[in-house]
Design an enzyme around this catalytic site. Structure first.
Site, mmCIF file in Angstrom:
data_model
loop_
_atom_site.group_PDB
_atom_site.id
_atom_site.type_symbol
_atom_site.label_atom_id
_atom_site.label_comp_id
_atom_site.label_asym_id
_atom_site.label_seq_id
_atom_site.Cartn_x
_atom_site.Cartn_y
_atom_site.Cartn_z
ATOM 1 N N HIS A 34 -2.018 -2.987 -14.790
ATOM 2 C CA HIS A 34 -1.863 -1.530 -14.810
ATOM 3 C C HIS A 34 -0.442 -1.131 -14.397
ATOM 4 O O HIS A 34 0.171 -0.245 -14.989
ATOM 5 C CB HIS A 34 -2.828 -0.863 -13.826
ATOM 6 C CG HIS A 34 -4.287 -1.072 -14.130
ATOM 7 N ND1 HIS A 34 -5.109 -1.828 -13.326
ATOM 8 C CD2 HIS A 34 -5.070 -0.604 -15.131
ATOM 9 C CE1 HIS A 34 -6.341 -1.812 -13.818
ATOM 10 N NE2 HIS A 34 -6.341 -1.083 -14.919
ATOM 11 N N SER A 183 -9.799 -5.681 -13.827
ATOM 12 C CA SER A 183 -10.513 -5.155 -12.656
ATOM 13 C C SER A 183 -11.828 -5.905 -12.451
ATOM 14 O O SER A 183 -12.341 -5.991 -11.339
ATOM 15 C CB SER A 183 -10.805 -3.663 -12.835
ATOM 16 O OG SER A 183 -9.606 -2.971 -13.094
HETATM 17 P P1 AMP Z 1 -8.677 -0.155 -17.530
HETATM 18 O O1 AMP Z 1 -8.456 0.409 -16.159
HETATM 19 O O2 AMP Z 1 -9.327 -1.489 -17.533
HETATM 20 O O3 AMP Z 1 -9.296 0.840 -18.477
HETATM 21 O O4 AMP Z 1 -7.219 -0.420 -18.113
HETATM 22 C C1 AMP Z 1 -6.265 0.608 -18.189
HETATM 23 C C2 AMP Z 1 -5.126 0.161 -19.070
HETATM 24 O O5 AMP Z 1 -4.529 -1.012 -18.507
HETATM 25 C C3 AMP Z 1 -5.594 -0.212 -20.476
HETATM 26 O O6 AMP Z 1 -4.648 0.260 -21.415
HETATM 27 C C4 AMP Z 1 -5.630 -1.706 -20.424
HETATM 28 O O7 AMP Z 1 -5.445 -2.324 -21.684
HETATM 29 C C5 AMP Z 1 -4.469 -2.012 -19.495
HETATM 30 N N1 AMP Z 1 -4.624 -3.344 -18.914
HETATM 31 C C6 AMP Z 1 -5.740 -3.868 -18.354
HETATM 32 N N2 AMP Z 1 -5.538 -5.147 -17.985
HETATM 33 C C7 AMP Z 1 -4.247 -5.439 -18.331
HETATM 34 C C8 AMP Z 1 -3.441 -6.603 -18.210
HETATM 35 N N3 AMP Z 1 -3.895 -7.730 -17.676
HETATM 36 N N4 AMP Z 1 -2.161 -6.537 -18.661
HETATM 37 C C9 AMP Z 1 -1.688 -5.391 -19.227
HETATM 38 N N5 AMP Z 1 -2.398 -4.263 -19.353
HETATM 39 C C10 AMP Z 1 -3.664 -4.280 -18.918
#
Ligand code: AMP
Length: 293
Positions: A34, A183
Site C-alpha cells: 500500500h 493484508s
Molecule cells: P487492498 O487494501 O487489499 O484493497 O489493496 C489496496 C490497493 O493496494 C490495491 O490497489 C491493491 O492492488 C494494492 N496492493 C495490495 N497488495 C499489494 C502489493 N503487495 N504490492 C503492491 N500493491 C498492492
C-alpha cells in the site's frame, strides 16, 4: 494530515486542493505494498488522499468481512510517516445508506478468474471505486498489479463511463521469500506462511520456461501445477494463462503478453498472485501499456 469521515467535510477539503490530486483506495491493514502506491502518488502529485474502507459489497456471504484485519490507529501512523494530506475513512452506512440501490457491472472482464471464484466481487469493487472517484475526484488513482484483474475492471469502467482521471498501476511488493504482500497474510500460521512462498516459486518457474522460449500455455500451466504439487499445504483454486489485454484464457501458443495468475488455498486463506510475461512488463508501466488507455 486531515482524517475525514463525512462527505461535506471531504467535499470542502477537495475544493481547496489546487493542482494534481493522487488518490489511493485501500481497505486498510496497510503494508509496504500500500505504502508504495502512496509514495508514487506523493512523487507525482501536489496532494495525496488515501481512502480506508472495508467494502462490504465486495465480500460474498461466506467470506471474511467480519474477520478482515482492521487497525485504524496503526494505519494512520503509517500514513502520517509517509506524508499523506487527507485520509477518508467512511463507515458502511455512509457509503450504503438505507435504500441504496445502484451498482456497476463491468461485464466481460469481470467474468473469469477472481470473478468466477468470487461471484459479485467485481460488482462491489466497481461500485465502491466509482463512488470513491466521485467523492474524491482524483487526477490520478493508484492501484496494485497484485490485483491485475481489478485493474482491468477499473480501467474498463473508467473508459466506459468517461471518468475524467488517469489510472496508475504499481508493481507488486513482495516479502524476501517472494510472497506477495497482502493484508490477508496475517491469517497464516508459521507453517502455512512457509508454504505460501510456493506461489512465487511457481510463477518464477513459468517465467524461466517462458524466457527459454516456451510459448505454449498448456506447458506453462503444467509447470506451475508441478511446482504447486511440491507443497502439500497448497490447494490451487485456479491457474490461468491468459491474454494480458483481454484476460481471455489462452489455448494456443502466443507471442502477445500473457498474464499468468493463480489463487491458492493454504488452510482457509486464499492467496492471489500474478506475473506478466515477458517479465520486463512487471514494472511501473507494463500492465498500463498492455491494457491501453
Ligand atoms: P487492498 O487494501 O487489499 O484493497 O489493496 C489496496 C490497493 O493496494 C490495491 O490497489 C491493491 O492492488 C494494492 N496492493 C495490495 N497488495 C499489494 C502489493 N503487495 N504490492 C503492491 N500493491 C498492492
Amino acid at each position: 494530515m486531515q482524517v475525514i469521515d463525512n462527505i461535506p467535510a471531504l467535499r470542502q477539503m477537495r475544493a481547496q486542493i489546487n493542482g494534481r490530486l493522487g488518490v489511493v483506495p485501500t481497505m486498510g491493514a496497510l503494508h509496504a505494498g500500500h505504502l508504495s502506491l502512496v509514495e508514487a502518488a506523493r512523487a507525482e502529485n501536489d496532494a495525496v488522499l488515501v481512502t480506508i474502507f472495508v467494502n462490504p459489497t465486495q465480500f460474498a456471504a461466506n467470506e471474511d468481512l467480519a474477520a478482515y484485519p482492521r487497525d485504524l490507529p496503526r494505519d494512520l501512523d503509517l500514513l502520517r510517516e509517509v506524508g499523506v494530506d487527507i485520509v477518508f475513512t467512511p463507515t458502511p452506512d455512509l457509503m450504503y445508506p438505507p435504500g441504496y440501490q445502484t451498482y456497476i457491472d463491468v461485464e466481460q472482464v469481470s467474468q473469469g478468474l477472481e470473478g468466477a471464484r468470487r461471484p459479485g466481487h467485481f460488482r462491489g469493487v466497481a461500485t465502491v471505486v466509482a463512488k470513491l472517484f466521485n467523492l474524491t475526484q482524483p487526477t490520478v488513482a493508484y492501484f496494485g498489479q497484485k490485483d491485475a484483474q481489478q485493474v482491468a475492471v477499473i480501467r474498463q469502467m473508467v473508459r466506459d463511463l468517461n471518468f475524467p482521471l488517469e489510472i496508475a498501476v504499481c508493481p507488486t511488493m513482495r516479502e524476501p521469500d517472494g510472497l506477495a504482500m497482502s493484508s490477508r497474510n496475517v491469517y497464516l500460521n508459521a507453517e502455512q506462511r512457509r508454504a505460501a512462498s510456493v506461489l512465487y516459486r511457481a510463477l518464477q518457474n513459468a517465467g524461466d520456461i517462458y524466457a527459454a522460449g516456451e510459448r505454449d500455455p498448456e506447458v506453462l500451466r503444467r509447470a506451475i501445477f508441478d511446482t504447486l504439487r511440491t507443497e502439500p499445504l497448497a490447494a490451487p483454486d485456479y491457474v490461468s494463462i491468459a491474454d494480458a489485454r483481454t484476460l481471455q484464457e489462452l489455448t494456443q501458443p502466443s507471442d502477445a503478453p500473457m498474464l499468468v495468475s493463480l489463487t491458492v488455498g493454504i488452510g482457509k486463506t486464499h492467496l492471489l498472485d500474478n506475473f506478466i510475461l515477458p517479465a520486463e512488463l512487471n514494472d511501473r508501466v507494463g500492465l498500463s501499456r498492455v491494457l491501453g488507455g
